[in-house]
Design a protein around this motif. Structure first.
Motif, short mmCIF file in Angstrom:
data_model
loop_
_atom_site.label_atom_id
_atom_site.label_comp_id
_atom_site.label_asym_id
_atom_site.label_seq_id
_atom_site.Cartn_x
_atom_site.Cartn_y
_atom_site.Cartn_z
N PHE A 114 21.82 39.57 65.39
CA PHE A 114 23.09 39.65 64.68
C PHE A 114 24.02 40.70 65.29
O PHE A 114 25.22 40.46 65.45
CB PHE A 114 22.83 39.96 63.20
N LYS A 115 23.49 41.83 65.68
CA LYS A 115 24.33 42.90 66.23
C LYS A 115 24.99 42.44 67.54
O LYS A 115 26.18 42.73 67.78
CB LYS A 115 23.51 44.16 66.48
N VAL A 170 25.82 39.45 68.32
CA VAL A 170 26.90 38.51 67.99
C VAL A 170 28.14 39.28 67.58
O VAL A 170 29.26 38.98 68.02
CB VAL A 170 26.45 37.55 66.86
N ASN A 171 27.98 40.28 66.73
CA ASN A 171 29.12 41.11 66.32
C ASN A 171 29.77 41.80 67.51
O ASN A 171 31.00 41.88 67.62
CB ASN A 171 28.66 42.15 65.30
N HIS A 230 33.39 40.39 64.56
CA HIS A 230 32.83 40.34 63.21
C HIS A 230 33.09 39.00 62.52
O HIS A 230 32.32 38.60 61.64
CB HIS A 230 33.41 41.48 62.37
N GLY A 261 30.21 37.02 63.39
CA GLY A 261 29.06 37.50 62.63
C GLY A 261 29.09 37.02 61.19
O GLY A 261 28.06 36.61 60.63
N ASP A 262 30.29 37.04 60.59
CA ASP A 262 30.41 36.55 59.21
C ASP A 262 30.09 35.06 59.12
O ASP A 262 29.44 34.61 58.17
CB ASP A 262 31.83 36.80 58.69
N ASP A 315 22.40 42.10 57.83
CA ASP A 315 21.81 40.83 58.24
C ASP A 315 20.45 40.60 57.58
O ASP A 315 19.61 39.88 58.10
CB ASP A 315 21.66 40.79 59.76
N LEU A 345 26.31 29.55 68.24
CA LEU A 345 25.58 30.70 67.74
C LEU A 345 24.15 30.32 67.42
O LEU A 345 23.85 29.17 67.08
CB LEU A 345 26.25 31.26 66.47
N ALA A 389 20.56 31.87 65.33
CA ALA A 389 20.15 32.88 64.34
C ALA A 389 18.64 32.97 64.25
O ALA A 389 18.03 32.57 63.26
CB ALA A 389 20.73 32.54 62.96
#
Length: 763
Positions: A377-378, A380-381, A386, A389-390, A416, A453, A455
């Motif tokens: 997640f980090k 991606v941000n 962001h 990320g959202d 996350d 993306l 996850a």
């Protein structure tokens, strides 16, 4: 410790040691004492009046006038003292009258027994006995008056001349009688006062019990919280006024026979009883009750068991929380969901977890907790922003919601992190399978604008009752399992096992023990000598931390290695070692002992200590130790991590102050030649893992030789650690190694053993 009645009495007289307590005893017994004295004096007056009449038989003899006068004195003094006794208001006044009567009466009777009549000898023995046994005076006055009476009786009886052979026997008999009577009086005093003290204690206990009952009944009736007392079967025994007002009428008016009738949910009564049986009391038991007007209210019950007449009862307090619950519900609903994912947030999750555990405990079912952390997640941000990320979080939440059942809970804890609460019929094995489905679902690509993306996630699983029963502990179990999943390479699910917690608890236990050891001064330096291979002379020592454990003896750092992972503990140990080493060096110098340079190890955490070098130097200056007597050893890890920025400044300050710097365990970490160039390193220490078996292991020998040549090329001293054999010494000397240390020369020793070791080396 409380003093028993026998301990509060004098050892011989049997009276209370405390004057105020003796006075209280006499004051309480005063009416009885006065009645006794009046009777005694009245009998004395009557009997001696009768004897006065009898004494006319001596008429015409020389003794007649003495007997008549003495008898009149006896009668008059009895009547006089009877008059004073009747007006006495205290024991001391009564005692003065009685002592006066005893002495005057004794003198008069002494004249009477000089007649040597048939009764004279009897009176000689009887009157002292009366003084001892019948006159209630203080022990000292009983002893004084009784002894004085005996002397007067003997003097009167033996007047006008000492009798013959019976005199000695009579005297011995009187002395024996006095001692016997003293013992009787002392024992009587002790018994009377012990009985009085016990009676007083019993009276106080009864009074306190009565007061306590009255106070309890008053409090029970007047306390503003509704209180209800029932038998275990539910029959209502009593209520206070607040309960009558709260429920709207008395139980008799409502026609209620059992407390069970007020519960909206009848099973709540059984749950309440179960909580009472388990702990003996129940606090904050929430239930819904029905009032006289038919309305229902949410209440908290606090109950405890007690016995009344040997029969178990329950006393419960009722606190109405209906309005509070309504307000909490409104506030809770406004803040119970995450705004981004529309999932329950941490607060709602905690509430549902608690409810789920209560329900599971009540029904004997199980609960599984699945803690999820997105792995990437980090990144991606950081790379896509962001907004991306959202989007990833919203999609992950959507997929998780689609996987779980309606009866389960999926929540976002923050960042996350997500968590699932799943109950039966899904058991722990099913939770593992569900976690695998979650991993597979999250791996599916997510389209975001022109990017794809992903996850992937790490998952930790914990279960009730398999692992824990308390919400916080169950959450901690899942967190430990999640930590293990990340440590194993991420993108996997791991089930909690007790050894995970044992590892954490062991670290905490060691930390507590080390803190206590530091406080008690049990962490001490031991010194291992450094030997110059060219001269075989001791040129210094390395200070090594040792723990004088009160139960396990002397421990090396391997036994408390986890303590060095705690920055605060690591700094505390290092600071303590520096102070002790400085004190030891000063002591050796004061004895004229040349100890060379003493090397002190500095941990990575110590470089986060603001002003490390200055603190170190201040300790040396305070102890009066020259800077050149110390050397610091650092490992290659200090060049890495957050403290790296502080390392250069601290090492430069050490170097500029004349303190040598050694790079310890060279070759085992991450240091490179650039570090040797950037930092002022004076010595290189070859790690013991390379020295071991160097005479048989060509790889180790090659590494050792390379480090020696590197040190020689850079103009640094090379020190080999862990030297155990003569073959290793010969190899190192032949290859140009400067210094060695190891058990071949000496094991680490206490500071007190260093002077003797140095004297043996120089002898």
């Amino acid at each position: 410790m409380l003093e028993t009645p026998s301990q509060s009495l004098t050892s011989f007289g049997g009276e209370f040691r405390a004057p105020e307590r003796e006075a209280a005893f006499q004051a309480e017994r005063l009416p009885e004492t006065l009645r006794h004295l009046r009777l005694l004096l009245l009998l004395s007056a009557i009997l001696n009046t009768l004897f006065f009449i009898s004494d006319w038989r001596f008429y015409g003899t020389p003794h007649f006038y003495i007997a008549i006068a003495a008898r009149m004195i006896v009668v008059l003094i009895a009547l006089l003292c009877l008059w004073t006794i009747s007006r006495a208001t205290g024991f001391c006044q009564a005692q003065k009258s009685m002592v006066t009567w005893e002495w005057i009466n004794g003198a008069a009777v002494a004249l009477l027994v000089s007649s040597h009549s048939d009764l004279a000898l009897f009176i000689v023995l009887l009157l002292p006995s009366i003084y001892y046994l019948a006159v209630p005076t203080e022990f000292r006055w009983s002893m004084i008056s009784g002894a004085a009476c005996s002397v007067m009786m003997l003097a009167g009886y033996m007047y006008p001349e000492i009798l013959g052979s019976t005199t000695i026997g009579l005297v011995l008999a009187v002395v024996t009688l006095n001692f016997a009577l003293l013992l009787v009086v002392a024992r009587s005093n002790r018994l009377q006062r012990t009985e009085w003290a016990s009676t007083q204690a019993e009276r106080r206990a009864k009074e306190e019990l009565v007061e306590s009952r009255a106070m309890f009944e008053t409090m029970f009736k007047t306390v503003p919280i509704p209180l209800v007392v029932v038998r275990m079967d539910g029959a209502i025994v009593d209520t206070n006024d607040a309960a009558t007002r709260y429920f709207g009428a008395s139980w008799e008016t409502l026609g209620i026979q059992s407390i069970n009738e007020i519960y909206v949910t009848p099973t709540d009564r059984e749950a309440f009883l179960a909580a009472l049986r388990k702990d003996g009391h129940a606090d904050d038991f929430e239930t819904i009750v029905r009032l006289a007007d038919g309305s229902v209210r949410t209440v908290l019950l606090a109950g405890t068991t007690l016995e009344i007449g040997g029969i178990p009862h329950i006393m419960s307090a009722v606190v109405d929380i209906t309005e509070r619950k309504a307000a909490e519900e409104r506030s809770w609903r406004a803040a119970s969901h995450d705004t981004l994912t529309d999932l329950p947030n941490r607060a709602l999750f905690q509430s549902r977890l608690e409810q789920a555990l209560v329900q599971a405990e009540r029904n004997g079912t199980s609960i599984s907790l699945i803690l999820i952390d997105l792995d990437n997640f980090k990144s991606v941000n950081d790379t896509l922003g962001h907004d991306a990320g959202d989007a990833l979080l919203r999609k992950a939440a959507e997929r998780l919601r689609a996987i779980v059942r309606d009866c389960d809970t999926v929540a976002r804890l923050g960042g996350d992190e997500f968590v699932l609460i799943v109950g039966e019929p899904l058991l722990l094995d099913d939770a593992e399978a569900l976690a695998e489905r979650i991993l597979a679902s999250l791996k599916q690509p997510i389209s975001y604008k022109d990017d794809i993306l992903s996850a992937q996630a790490s998952i930790g699983i914990a279960s009730y009752p398999d692992h824990d029963s308390r919400p916080a502990e169950l959450m901690k179990d899942a967190d430990l399992a999640l930590y293990a999943a990340k440590a194993q390479g991420r993108n996997r699910a791991v089930v909690y096992s007790p050894d995970m917690r044992l590892h954490i608890e062991h670290k905490a236990s060691v930390a507590r023990s080390i803190n206590e050891a530091l406080r008690r001064g049990q962490i001490v330096p031991f010194y291992q000598p450094k030997i110059d291979l060219a001269t075989e002379r001791v040129i210094g020592f390395e200070a090594l931390a040792r723990w004088h454990h009160p139960e396990q003896g002397l421990l090396t750092p391997a036994a408390f290695a986890s303590a060095f992972e705690d920055p605060e503990l690591s700094i505390a140990i290092g600071g303590s070692m520096i102070r002790q080493v400085a004190a030891d060096v000063r002591s050796w110098l004061d004895q004229g002992i040349d100890c060379g340079r003493i090397a002190v190890n500095l941990s990575t955490a110590q470089f986060n200590w603001i002003g490390l070098a200055k603190r170190f130097l201040d300790v040396l200056h305070a102890a009066g130790v020259p800077n050149e007597r110390l050397e610091v050893e650092i490992t290659e890890t200090v060049f890495l991590g957050r403290s790296a920025s502080h390392v250069a400044a601290a090492l430069k300050q050490f170097h500029d102050s004349g303190i040598r710097i050694a790079l310890d365990d060279f070759g085992t970490g991450y240091a490179s030649l650039i570090h040797l160039k950037q930092f002022p390193v004076d010595d290189i220490k070859i790690d013991r893992s390379f020295v071991k078996d160097l005479e048989t292991d060509p790889d180790n020998a090659a590494i050792v030789l390379a480090v020696i040549e590197l040190g020689m090329s850079l103009g640094m001293d090379v020190i080999a650690e862990g030297v155990e054999t003569a073959e290793q010494v010969r190899f190192l000397r032949a290859k140009g190694c400067n210094q060695v240390q190891g058990n071949f020369y000496a094991i680490p020793m206490a500071a007190c053993d260093v002077p003797q070791f140095l004297s043996q080396k120089t002898a």
